[in-house]
Design a protein around this motif. Sequence first.
Motif, mmCIF file in Angstrom:
data_model
loop_
_atom_site.group_PDB
_atom_site.id
_atom_site.type_symbol
_atom_site.label_atom_id
_atom_site.label_comp_id
_atom_site.label_asym_id
_atom_site.label_seq_id
_atom_site.Cartn_x
_atom_site.Cartn_y
_atom_site.Cartn_z
ATOM 1 N N VAL A 1 27.556 69.223 0.467
ATOM 2 C CA VAL A 1 27.554 70.336 -0.475
ATOM 3 C C VAL A 1 26.110 70.718 -0.763
ATOM 4 C CG1 VAL A 1 28.253 71.132 -2.756
ATOM 5 C CG2 VAL A 1 29.725 69.563 -1.476
ATOM 6 N N SER A 2 25.782 71.969 -0.507
ATOM 7 C CA SER A 2 24.430 72.476 -0.689
ATOM 8 C C SER A 2 24.322 73.169 -2.043
ATOM 9 C CB SER A 2 24.096 73.456 0.435
ATOM 10 O OG SER A 2 22.807 73.991 0.283
ATOM 11 N N ILE A 3 23.360 72.735 -2.861
ATOM 12 C CA ILE A 3 23.204 73.231 -4.233
ATOM 13 C C ILE A 3 21.745 73.601 -4.452
ATOM 14 C CG2 ILE A 3 23.555 72.701 -6.678
ATOM 15 C CD1 ILE A 3 25.260 70.295 -5.700
ATOM 16 N N VAL A 4 21.501 74.686 -5.165
ATOM 17 C CA VAL A 4 20.137 75.047 -5.547
ATOM 18 C C VAL A 4 20.011 74.936 -7.061
ATOM 19 C CG1 VAL A 4 20.694 77.528 -5.572
ATOM 20 C CG2 VAL A 4 18.315 76.791 -5.447
ATOM 21 N N VAL A 5 18.957 74.234 -7.496
ATOM 22 C CA VAL A 5 18.753 73.922 -8.916
ATOM 23 C C VAL A 5 17.284 74.169 -9.249
ATOM 24 C CG1 VAL A 5 19.061 72.182 -10.711
ATOM 25 C CG2 VAL A 5 20.425 72.058 -8.632
ATOM 26 N N ASN A 6 17.024 74.738 -10.404
ATOM 27 C CA ASN A 6 15.625 74.874 -10.808
ATOM 28 C C ASN A 6 15.029 73.489 -11.073
ATOM 29 O OD1 ASN A 6 17.351 74.905 -13.211
ATOM 30 N ND2 ASN A 6 15.439 75.108 -14.353
ATOM 31 N N ALA A 7 13.731 73.362 -10.837
ATOM 32 C CA ALA A 7 13.069 72.057 -10.870
ATOM 33 C C ALA A 7 13.212 71.363 -12.218
ATOM 34 C CB ALA A 7 11.590 72.217 -10.512
ATOM 35 N N ASP A 8 13.151 72.108 -13.320
ATOM 36 C CA ASP A 8 13.228 71.476 -14.637
ATOM 37 C C ASP A 8 14.613 70.893 -14.903
ATOM 38 O OD1 ASP A 8 10.589 71.944 -15.335
ATOM 39 O OD2 ASP A 8 11.030 73.942 -16.116
ATOM 40 N N ALA B 1 4.940 71.093 -8.771
ATOM 41 C CA ALA B 1 5.780 69.885 -8.775
ATOM 42 C C ALA B 1 6.009 69.514 -10.232
ATOM 43 C CB ALA B 1 5.106 68.741 -8.029
ATOM 44 N N ALA B 2 7.252 69.204 -10.587
ATOM 45 C CA ALA B 2 7.590 69.014 -11.992
ATOM 46 C C ALA B 2 6.782 67.900 -12.643
ATOM 47 C CB ALA B 2 9.087 68.735 -12.126
ATOM 48 N N ALA B 3 6.703 66.744 -12.001
ATOM 49 C CA ALA B 3 5.970 65.619 -12.593
ATOM 50 C C ALA B 3 4.477 65.917 -12.670
ATOM 51 C CB ALA B 3 6.223 64.353 -11.793
ATOM 52 N N ALA B 4 3.922 66.517 -11.624
ATOM 53 C CA ALA B 4 2.495 66.840 -11.615
ATOM 54 C C ALA B 4 2.172 67.940 -12.626
ATOM 55 C CB ALA B 4 2.066 67.265 -10.216
ATOM 56 N N PHE B 5 3.101 68.865 -12.824
ATOM 57 C CA PHE B 5 2.923 69.926 -13.819
ATOM 58 C C PHE B 5 2.702 69.319 -15.201
ATOM 59 C CE2 PHE B 5 4.602 72.811 -17.008
ATOM 60 C CZ PHE B 5 4.138 74.055 -16.628
ATOM 61 N N VAL B 6 3.579 68.391 -15.574
ATOM 62 C CA VAL B 6 3.458 67.734 -16.882
ATOM 63 C C VAL B 6 2.189 66.891 -16.936
ATOM 64 C CG1 VAL B 6 4.524 66.071 -18.444
ATOM 65 C CG2 VAL B 6 5.936 67.773 -17.288
ATOM 66 N N GLU B 7 1.872 66.195 -15.853
ATOM 67 C CA GLU B 7 0.672 65.348 -15.842
ATOM 68 C C GLU B 7 -0.593 66.184 -15.980
ATOM 69 O OE1 GLU B 7 -1.439 61.751 -15.755
ATOM 70 O OE2 GLU B 7 0.658 62.263 -16.166
ATOM 71 N N ALA B 8 -0.627 67.377 -15.371
ATOM 72 C CA ALA B 8 -1.794 68.248 -15.499
ATOM 73 C C ALA B 8 -2.025 68.632 -16.961
ATOM 74 C CB ALA B 8 -1.600 69.498 -14.644
ATOM 75 N N VAL C 1 6.951 73.225 -21.429
ATOM 76 C CA VAL C 1 7.538 71.971 -20.974
ATOM 77 C C VAL C 1 8.927 71.814 -21.600
ATOM 78 C CG1 VAL C 1 7.304 69.446 -21.016
ATOM 79 C CG2 VAL C 1 5.287 70.896 -20.666
ATOM 80 N N PRO C 2 9.933 71.397 -20.822
ATOM 81 C CA PRO C 2 11.253 71.164 -21.404
ATOM 82 C C PRO C 2 11.165 70.218 -22.593
ATOM 83 C CG PRO C 2 11.385 71.033 -19.023
ATOM 84 C CD PRO C 2 9.921 71.117 -19.366
ATOM 85 N N GLU C 3 11.902 70.523 -23.653
ATOM 86 C CA GLU C 3 11.768 69.729 -24.867
ATOM 87 C C GLU C 3 12.135 68.264 -24.651
ATOM 88 O OE1 GLU C 3 14.235 70.698 -28.152
ATOM 89 O OE2 GLU C 3 16.004 71.121 -26.938
ATOM 90 N N GLN C 4 12.990 67.977 -23.643
ATOM 91 C CA GLN C 4 13.336 66.575 -23.377
ATOM 92 C C GLN C 4 12.084 65.750 -23.078
ATOM 93 O OE1 GLN C 4 14.916 69.238 -22.154
ATOM 94 N NE2 GLN C 4 17.062 68.808 -21.639
ATOM 95 N N HIS C 5 11.120 66.347 -22.378
ATOM 96 C CA HIS C 5 9.854 65.665 -22.094
ATOM 97 C C HIS C 5 8.832 65.902 -23.206
ATOM 98 C CE1 HIS C 5 11.310 64.509 -18.267
ATOM 99 N NE2 HIS C 5 11.136 65.656 -17.644
ATOM 100 N N ALA C 6 8.784 67.139 -23.693
ATOM 101 C CA ALA C 6 7.710 67.513 -24.615
ATOM 102 C C ALA C 6 7.753 66.717 -25.907
ATOM 103 C CB ALA C 6 7.784 69.007 -24.915
ATOM 104 N N ARG C 7 8.943 66.546 -26.499
ATOM 105 C CA ARG C 7 9.002 65.875 -27.797
ATOM 106 C C ARG C 7 8.561 64.418 -27.699
ATOM 107 N NH1 ARG C 7 10.519 69.422 -31.276
ATOM 108 N NH2 ARG C 7 12.109 71.021 -30.842
ATOM 109 N N ALA C 8 8.937 63.751 -26.604
ATOM 110 C CA ALA C 8 8.509 62.354 -26.440
ATOM 111 C C ALA C 8 7.003 62.265 -26.285
ATOM 112 C CB ALA C 8 9.211 61.740 -25.232
ATOM 113 N N ASP C 9 6.411 63.181 -25.529
ATOM 114 C CA ASP C 9 4.960 63.142 -25.320
ATOM 115 C C ASP C 9 4.197 63.536 -26.580
ATOM 116 O OD1 ASP C 9 4.942 62.196 -22.751
ATOM 117 O OD2 ASP C 9 4.894 64.167 -21.810
ATOM 118 N N ILE C 10 4.736 64.487 -27.344
ATOM 119 C CA ILE C 10 4.088 64.854 -28.608
ATOM 120 C C ILE C 10 4.114 63.669 -29.569
ATOM 121 C CG2 ILE C 10 4.306 66.295 -30.669
ATOM 122 C CD1 ILE C 10 5.351 68.531 -28.809
#
Length: 266
Positions: free
Chosen positions: A87-94, A194-201, A211-220
């Motif tokens: 099954v071929s699926i396209v999903v946004n990186a976030d 790249a999603a991980a590199a985007f956040v690391e930058a 940044v998606p809040e799932q990542h942003a709130r933890a990092d803040i």
Amino acid sequence: MDQVQLATFQAVIGTGSFEAAARQLHVTPSAVSQRIKALESSVGQVLVRRAKPCVATPAGEALVRFAGQVELLEREALAQARDGARVSIVVNADSLDTWFLPALAAVPGPAWELHTDDQDYTADLLRSGTAMAAVTAEHVAVQGCRLEPLGSMRYLPVGKPGPMIVYNRKDRLQHRFLESVGQAADAPIHYVPAAAAFVEAIRLGLGWGMVPEQHARADIAAGRYSPIFPDRFLDVPLYWQYWKIESAVLRDLTAAVRNAAAAALR
């Protein structure tokens, strides 16, 4: 419809050339050309744009989807318990980086082929027949597909004021946010695809981004970076689009996507 001609057409679009399709099908390029001409004659439309690579014309895109649907149903009928259907699926990186993978884990059996693109463009792969389902920001159903709202992904603007961190040239989230707060997008831009590199930058202080809040709130909370517009955010509505066929795999996947989205999105 002649299934040999249809399979040959699918091979040409999939490989990008008549010669590569001939090798895949173990026939001569002349045989491939004759089959494509016969299919185009029966349909009454040019289906393949002869270029490098070969691509489907707008008339041919409907046949690409149809050929993929035939292949999916055939695989389900012949190999349900053994190998499952691919099954071929396209999903946004976030979405792929935050909430989508648990949906796949909840549907054992199929082989998944994932593509990533910006949420504003993922429906294009549905139109071309490359993907059978998509997480997309497009709220109008692609022809031949069903559409369901999933909820909204919330993004927070975080990082160091100044340069913008942008995923790629299709990514307009940062620009849309600046428009929402009445500011011009006139700062330098770093492209980090790249999603991980985007956040690391952003963590390293190269600039700011959405940044998606799932990542942003933890990092803040951990002090890795700060919100640059406190209490401001951008909500992006997401939708699930999938081929309008009676497929057990797509039915189970759709139920799993609904559940995963309900747990993660607003």
